[in-house]
Design a protein around this motif. Structure first.
Motif, short mmCIF file in Angstrom:
data_model
loop_
_atom_site.label_atom_id
_atom_site.label_comp_id
_atom_site.label_asym_id
_atom_site.label_seq_id
_atom_site.Cartn_x
_atom_site.Cartn_y
_atom_site.Cartn_z
N ILE A 1 -0.95 -12.22 -2.43
CA ILE A 1 -2.15 -11.91 -2.83
C ILE A 1 -2.29 -10.22 -2.69
O ILE A 1 -1.55 -9.71 -1.99
CB ILE A 1 -3.23 -12.33 -1.70
N ILE A 2 -2.82 -9.40 -4.05
CA ILE A 2 -2.65 -8.02 -3.91
C ILE A 2 -3.34 -7.42 -2.59
O ILE A 2 -4.32 -7.88 -2.31
CB ILE A 2 -3.59 -7.84 -5.25
N GLY A 3 -2.55 -6.56 -2.12
CA GLY A 3 -2.96 -5.73 -1.15
C GLY A 3 -2.25 -6.25 0.35
O GLY A 3 -1.91 -5.29 1.40
N TYR A 4 -2.36 -7.61 0.52
CA TYR A 4 -1.67 -8.00 1.70
C TYR A 4 -0.24 -7.58 1.92
O TYR A 4 0.12 -7.03 2.96
CB TYR A 4 -1.91 -9.40 2.06
N PRO A 5 0.75 -7.90 0.95
CA PRO A 5 2.12 -7.46 1.25
C PRO A 5 2.43 -6.09 1.54
O PRO A 5 3.14 -5.66 2.40
CB PRO A 5 2.81 -7.94 -0.06
N GLU A 6 1.55 -5.40 0.72
CA GLU A 6 1.74 -3.73 0.84
C GLU A 6 1.25 -3.25 2.22
O GLU A 6 1.98 -2.47 2.72
CB GLU A 6 0.58 -3.25 -0.06
N ILE A 7 0.40 -3.86 2.66
CA ILE A 7 -0.18 -3.42 4.01
C ILE A 7 0.69 -3.95 5.08
O ILE A 7 0.99 -3.15 5.84
CB ILE A 7 -1.62 -4.02 4.34
N ILE A 8 1.32 -5.20 4.79
CA ILE A 8 2.28 -5.68 5.99
C ILE A 8 3.37 -4.76 5.84
O ILE A 8 3.99 -4.27 7.08
CB ILE A 8 2.60 -7.10 5.64
N ALA A 9 3.88 -4.31 4.75
CA ALA A 9 4.98 -3.35 4.73
C ALA A 9 4.55 -1.84 5.29
O ALA A 9 5.47 -1.29 6.06
CB ALA A 9 5.54 -3.14 3.14
N TYR A 10 3.46 -1.52 5.20
CA TYR A 10 2.86 -0.32 5.93
C TYR A 10 2.86 -0.67 7.25
O TYR A 10 3.35 0.41 7.90
CB TYR A 10 1.30 0.02 5.35
N LEU A 11 2.60 -1.52 7.85
CA LEU A 11 2.59 -1.89 9.44
C LEU A 11 3.82 -2.03 9.89
O LEU A 11 3.93 -1.65 11.01
CB LEU A 11 1.83 -3.15 9.58
N LYS A 12 4.80 -2.39 9.12
CA LYS A 12 6.19 -2.28 9.70
C LYS A 12 6.92 -1.03 9.28
O LYS A 12 8.15 -0.86 9.26
CB LYS A 12 6.99 -3.34 8.71
N HIS A 13 6.17 0.12 8.81
CA HIS A 13 6.65 1.35 8.45
C HIS A 13 7.88 1.51 7.39
O HIS A 13 8.43 2.23 7.42
CB HIS A 13 7.33 1.88 9.64
N THR A 14 7.34 0.44 6.47
CA THR A 14 8.42 0.52 5.29
C THR A 14 7.56 1.47 4.17
O THR A 14 8.39 2.11 3.54
CB THR A 14 8.36 -0.86 4.58
N TYR A 15 6.40 1.63 4.04
CA TYR A 15 5.64 2.27 3.20
C TYR A 15 4.76 3.21 3.96
O TYR A 15 4.28 2.85 5.08
CB TYR A 15 4.83 1.51 2.22
N THR A 16 4.43 4.42 3.43
CA THR A 16 3.30 5.30 4.11
C THR A 16 2.13 4.59 3.54
O THR A 16 2.21 3.62 2.76
CB THR A 16 3.12 6.59 3.84
N LEU A 17 0.96 4.96 4.24
CA LEU A 17 -0.23 4.45 3.77
C LEU A 17 -0.55 4.88 2.27
O LEU A 17 -1.02 4.09 1.63
CB LEU A 17 -1.45 4.82 4.74
N GLU A 18 -0.02 5.88 1.82
CA GLU A 18 -0.39 6.61 0.37
C GLU A 18 0.33 5.72 -0.29
O GLU A 18 0.12 5.26 -1.70
CB GLU A 18 0.13 8.14 0.38
N GLN A 19 1.81 5.50 -0.09
CA GLN A 19 2.66 4.63 -0.93
C GLN A 19 1.93 3.16 -0.97
O GLN A 19 1.90 2.60 -2.25
CB GLN A 19 3.94 4.39 -0.44
N ALA A 20 1.16 2.45 -0.01
CA ALA A 20 0.82 1.16 -0.01
C ALA A 20 -0.47 1.25 -1.02
O ALA A 20 -0.69 0.28 -1.39
CB ALA A 20 0.54 0.75 1.42
N THR A 21 -1.26 2.08 -0.65
CA THR A 21 -2.33 2.29 -1.56
C THR A 21 -2.15 2.49 -3.00
O THR A 21 -2.78 1.74 -3.91
CB THR A 21 -3.22 3.56 -0.87
N GLY A 22 -1.13 3.33 -3.18
CA GLY A 22 -0.58 3.56 -4.59
C GLY A 22 -0.22 2.21 -5.26
O GLY A 22 -0.49 1.63 -6.42
N LEU A 23 0.52 1.36 -4.41
CA LEU A 23 1.12 -0.02 -5.02
C LEU A 23 0.13 -0.89 -5.16
O LEU A 23 0.02 -1.75 -6.20
CB LEU A 23 2.11 -0.41 -4.04
N ILE A 24 -0.84 -1.00 -4.32
CA ILE A 24 -2.21 -1.90 -4.44
C ILE A 24 -2.96 -1.45 -5.59
O ILE A 24 -3.24 -2.61 -6.45
CB ILE A 24 -2.93 -1.90 -3.22
N GLN A 25 -3.14 -0.22 -6.10
CA GLN A 25 -3.81 0.46 -7.27
C GLN A 25 -3.06 -0.20 -8.31
O GLN A 25 -3.64 -0.76 -9.42
CB GLN A 25 -4.10 1.62 -7.10
N GLN A 26 -1.79 -0.09 -8.30
CA GLN A 26 -0.81 -0.46 -9.68
C GLN A 26 -0.96 -1.93 -9.66
O GLN A 26 -1.03 -2.26 -10.87
CB GLN A 26 0.48 -0.08 -9.47
#
Length: 72
Positions: free
Chosen positions: A25-50
């Motif tokens: 589901i759009i947004g959830y995998p990216e935020i999970i990756a952010y919480l695991k420090h795989t992405y920064t919040l900016e990277q996660a936000t950019g991926l969600i937008q894309q």
């Protein structure tokens, strides 16, 4: 902005992480990756937008093709 992060944290605490990752589901995998420090919040936000833009484009294509099929 913090609402989605808090929601994902709560769902992870309830054991829903694998479900959220499987469904993609759009947004959830990216935020999970952010919480695991795989992405920064900016990277996660950019991926969600894309991913949101990609999804919208697929919807537009679907409706355009459906309209074409109905009218022909």
């Amino acid at each position: 902005q913090e609402g989605l992060i808090a929601e994902v944290q709560q769902l992870i605490s309830l054991g829903w992480e694998s479900f959220l990752l499987e469904k993609g589901i759009i947004g959830y995998p990216e935020i999970i990756a952010y919480l695991k420090h795989t992405y920064t919040l900016e990277q996660a936000t950019g991926l969600i937008q894309q991913r949101s833009r990609n999804y919208a484009k697929r919807q537009e294509t679907f409706w355009r093709m459906l309209k074409k099929d109905i009218l022909t």
